[in-house]
Motif scaffolding. Structure first.
Motif, short mmCIF file in Angstrom:
data_model
loop_
_atom_site.label_atom_id
_atom_site.label_comp_id
_atom_site.label_asym_id
_atom_site.label_seq_id
_atom_site.Cartn_x
_atom_site.Cartn_y
_atom_site.Cartn_z
N ARG A 1 0.85 -1.19 0.00
CA ARG A 1 0.00 0.00 0.00
C ARG A 1 0.89 1.25 0.00
NH1 ARG A 1 -5.02 -0.06 3.99
NH2 ARG A 1 -5.86 1.16 2.27
N VAL A 2 0.34 2.32 -0.56
CA VAL A 2 1.06 3.59 -0.61
C VAL A 2 0.21 4.63 0.12
CG1 VAL A 2 2.10 5.36 -2.08
CG2 VAL A 2 2.04 2.97 -2.84
N TYR A 3 0.86 5.41 1.00
CA TYR A 3 0.14 6.40 1.81
C TYR A 3 0.76 7.78 1.68
CZ TYR A 3 -1.53 2.20 4.23
OH TYR A 3 -2.07 0.98 4.52
N ARG A 4 -0.10 8.79 1.76
CA ARG A 4 0.33 10.16 2.02
C ARG A 4 0.11 10.40 3.50
NH1 ARG A 4 0.80 12.91 -2.82
NH2 ARG A 4 -0.35 11.98 -4.56
N VAL A 5 1.14 10.81 4.19
CA VAL A 5 1.07 11.03 5.63
C VAL A 5 1.29 12.51 5.92
CG1 VAL A 5 2.01 10.42 7.89
CG2 VAL A 5 1.98 8.71 6.05
N MET A 6 0.42 13.07 6.76
CA MET A 6 0.60 14.45 7.22
C MET A 6 0.47 14.45 8.74
SD MET A 6 -0.68 17.42 8.54
CE MET A 6 -2.45 17.09 8.56
N HIS A 7 1.46 15.02 9.42
CA HIS A 7 1.47 15.11 10.88
C HIS A 7 1.78 16.56 11.23
CE1 HIS A 7 2.83 13.17 14.95
NE2 HIS A 7 2.37 14.39 15.12
N ARG A 8 0.76 17.27 11.76
CA ARG A 8 0.93 18.69 12.09
C ARG A 8 0.80 18.90 13.60
NH1 ARG A 8 -2.63 21.01 8.81
NH2 ARG A 8 -1.02 21.60 7.28
N THR A 9 1.76 19.60 14.17
CA THR A 9 1.72 19.95 15.59
C THR A 9 1.78 21.47 15.69
OG1 THR A 9 2.93 17.93 16.15
CG2 THR A 9 2.80 19.63 17.84
N ARG A 10 0.80 22.04 16.39
CA ARG A 10 0.75 23.50 16.52
C ARG A 10 0.74 23.88 18.01
NH1 ARG A 10 -3.31 24.40 13.59
NH2 ARG A 10 -2.24 25.20 11.73
N TYR A 11 1.71 24.70 18.42
CA TYR A 11 1.77 25.22 19.78
C TYR A 11 1.35 26.69 19.75
CZ TYR A 11 4.86 21.22 20.78
OH TYR A 11 5.41 19.97 20.92
N THR A 12 0.51 27.10 20.69
CA THR A 12 0.15 28.51 20.82
C THR A 12 0.40 28.95 22.25
OG1 THR A 12 -2.16 27.87 21.25
CG2 THR A 12 -1.58 28.45 18.98
N TYR A 13 0.80 30.23 22.41
CA TYR A 13 1.18 30.78 23.71
C TYR A 13 0.47 32.13 23.91
CZ TYR A 13 4.93 27.52 22.56
OH TYR A 13 5.63 26.41 22.18
N ASN A 14 0.32 32.54 25.18
CA ASN A 14 -0.35 33.81 25.45
C ASN A 14 0.63 34.98 25.62
OD1 ASN A 14 0.67 33.12 27.96
ND2 ASN A 14 -1.12 33.83 29.10
N ASP A 15 1.90 34.72 25.31
CA ASP A 15 2.91 35.79 25.31
C ASP A 15 4.00 35.38 24.33
OD1 ASP A 15 4.32 38.05 25.88
OD2 ASP A 15 4.41 37.73 28.06
N ASP A 16 4.87 36.33 24.00
CA ASP A 16 5.91 36.06 23.02
C ASP A 16 6.89 34.99 23.51
OD1 ASP A 16 4.88 37.88 21.28
OD2 ASP A 16 6.35 39.45 21.73
N VAL A 17 7.26 34.12 22.59
CA VAL A 17 8.37 33.19 22.81
C VAL A 17 9.57 33.77 22.08
CG1 VAL A 17 9.27 30.89 22.31
CG2 VAL A 17 6.88 31.18 23.01
N SER A 18 10.63 34.03 22.81
CA SER A 18 11.80 34.68 22.20
C SER A 18 12.74 33.69 21.54
CB SER A 18 12.57 35.48 23.26
OG SER A 18 13.02 34.63 24.30
N SER A 19 12.72 32.45 22.00
CA SER A 19 13.62 31.45 21.45
C SER A 19 12.99 30.07 21.65
CB SER A 19 14.99 31.52 22.14
OG SER A 19 15.91 30.65 21.55
N SER A 20 13.04 29.24 20.61
CA SER A 20 12.45 27.91 20.69
C SER A 20 13.39 26.89 20.04
CB SER A 20 11.10 27.89 19.97
OG SER A 20 10.52 26.60 19.99
N TYR A 21 13.79 25.91 20.82
CA TYR A 21 14.62 24.81 20.33
C TYR A 21 13.75 23.56 20.21
CZ TYR A 21 18.66 27.61 21.91
OH TYR A 21 19.58 28.59 22.11
N GLY A 22 13.93 22.80 19.14
CA GLY A 22 13.14 21.59 18.99
C GLY A 22 13.90 20.48 18.29
N ARG A 23 13.50 19.25 18.59
CA ARG A 23 14.04 18.08 17.91
C ARG A 23 12.88 17.14 17.65
NH1 ARG A 23 18.13 13.40 20.19
NH2 ARG A 23 19.04 12.78 18.20
N CYS A 24 12.75 16.66 16.43
CA CYS A 24 11.60 15.81 16.12
C CYS A 24 12.00 14.56 15.35
CB CYS A 24 10.55 16.60 15.36
SG CYS A 24 11.12 17.42 13.86
N TYR A 25 11.19 13.51 15.55
CA TYR A 25 11.30 12.27 14.80
C TYR A 25 10.02 12.14 13.99
CZ TYR A 25 15.28 10.94 17.71
OH TYR A 25 16.50 10.90 18.35
#
Length: 319
Positions: free
Chosen positions: A4-28
């Motif tokens: 079988r062949v698949y199209r995969v979409m994985h979306r992660t959205r973070y929202t905050y109530n104040d400014d984020v000045s710096s964001s570090y991330g690592r994902c698999y």
């Protein structure tokens, strides 16, 4: 063997109530190329645009993406898209000597090879320990002397499916195996970790695998975008240096409906997304959307094989 062949979409959205000045991330979030799985395309998009990003291969051969966003923001979105071709279960592996031999012969400690020495890491318990008295007792019912490995593993898969109740929200990432054993309920990552603890309790090498499980809408209903979810299962090492993956959440071996992302000794080795932020924000919200769509529902990518497979049967999975 079904493909079988698949199209995969994985979306992660973070929202905050104040400014984020710096964001570090690592994902698999990039699927692996495997003998039974071929990645036809894969991208990871990050908004705001990172000031620094890189991709690499970790110690277990997984694809990881690192990023650093220094632009002030109140919303961060990570979207992974891929097209993946997946084969069904390798029947030859299931009837081969390694699978049919007594399970005791699959202990890395009794196999003299470089591969067995590398697999020995996956026999070790975690810290704090997950192999408790209840795990030993549960595994002892399955791993009786001389039983063929494939028979014991499929029995363990079915027992967990029958004995534990799937209940979304009943556990957290930090929930221990012993707690799941007591409550007899959890979600896919819990059932995978119960299986792994049982295998390790008898000296077998077991790993935690993350990915996706394609689901289908009820008859007569349209597929809902984003209704799928991330998933987890376990795999056991065999003395021919192949791993047999199985899904206790759905009482089945991993097949053409499973898309493999990454693996490690436990969830902590391969979280979909992890990071650190600098902010005065006091509130945050995370929204995750996953969609796994057969390419047969859309025009196929050049070079792909149209999917033809049965999708009968209910499935259980996690967000």
């Amino acid at each position: 063997m079904t493909t079988r062949v698949y199209r995969v979409m994985h979306r992660t959205r973070y929202t905050y109530n104040d400014d984020v000045s710096s964001s570090y991330g690592r994902c698999y979030l990039t699927p692996r190329d495997l003998p039974g799985q071929r990645v036809l395309s894969a991208t990871v998009d990050i908004e705001p645009e990172p000031d620094d990003r890189s991709t690499g291969i970790d110690v277990y051969g997984n694809n990881d993406t690192y990023f650093h966003v220094r632009t002030a923001h109140r919303e961060l979105t990570v979207t992974a898209r891929s097209v993946v071709e997946v084969d069904g279960v390798d029947q030859g592996m299931l009837i081969g000597p390694a699978a049919r031999a007594p399970w005791e012969s699959a202990r890395p400690a009794v196999v003299e090879s470089r591969e067995a020495a590398l697999a020995a890491e996956f026999v070790l318990d975690l810290e704090p320990p997950e192999i408790t008295a209840s795990v030993h007792d549960y595994a002892a019912q399955v791993f009786t002397p001389g039983r063929p490995l494939i028979e014991a593993v499929t029995d363990l898969t079915t027992r967990i499916f029958d004995d534990f109740t799937y209940r979304s929200g009943s556990t957290a990432i930090s929930t221990k195996v012993d707690t799941v054993m007591q409550r007899r309920e959890g979600v896919c990552q819990d059932f995978a970790r119960v299986a792994i603890a049982c295998l390790r309790s008898v000296g077998l090498a077991a790993r935690y695998e993350s990915g996706y499980l394609a689901t289908d809408p009820p008859p007569g209903k349209e597929k809902i975008f984003g209704a799928d979810a991330s998933h987890a299962w376990a795999a056991v090492w065999m003395p021919d240096d192949r791993w047999l993956p199985f899904d206790p959440t759905n009482d089945k071996l991993v097949d053409e409906r499973h898309v493999t992302l990454a693996w490690g000794r436990d969830y902590d080795d391969v979280p979909p997304l992890r990071g650190v932020i600098y902010t005065d924000s006091t509130k945050s919200h995370i929204d995750v959307s996953v969609d796994v769509s057969p390419v047969e529902d859309e025009p196929a990518e050049a070079g792909t094989t149209p999917a033809v497979a049965s999708t009968e049967g209910a499935t259980r999975h996690d967000l």
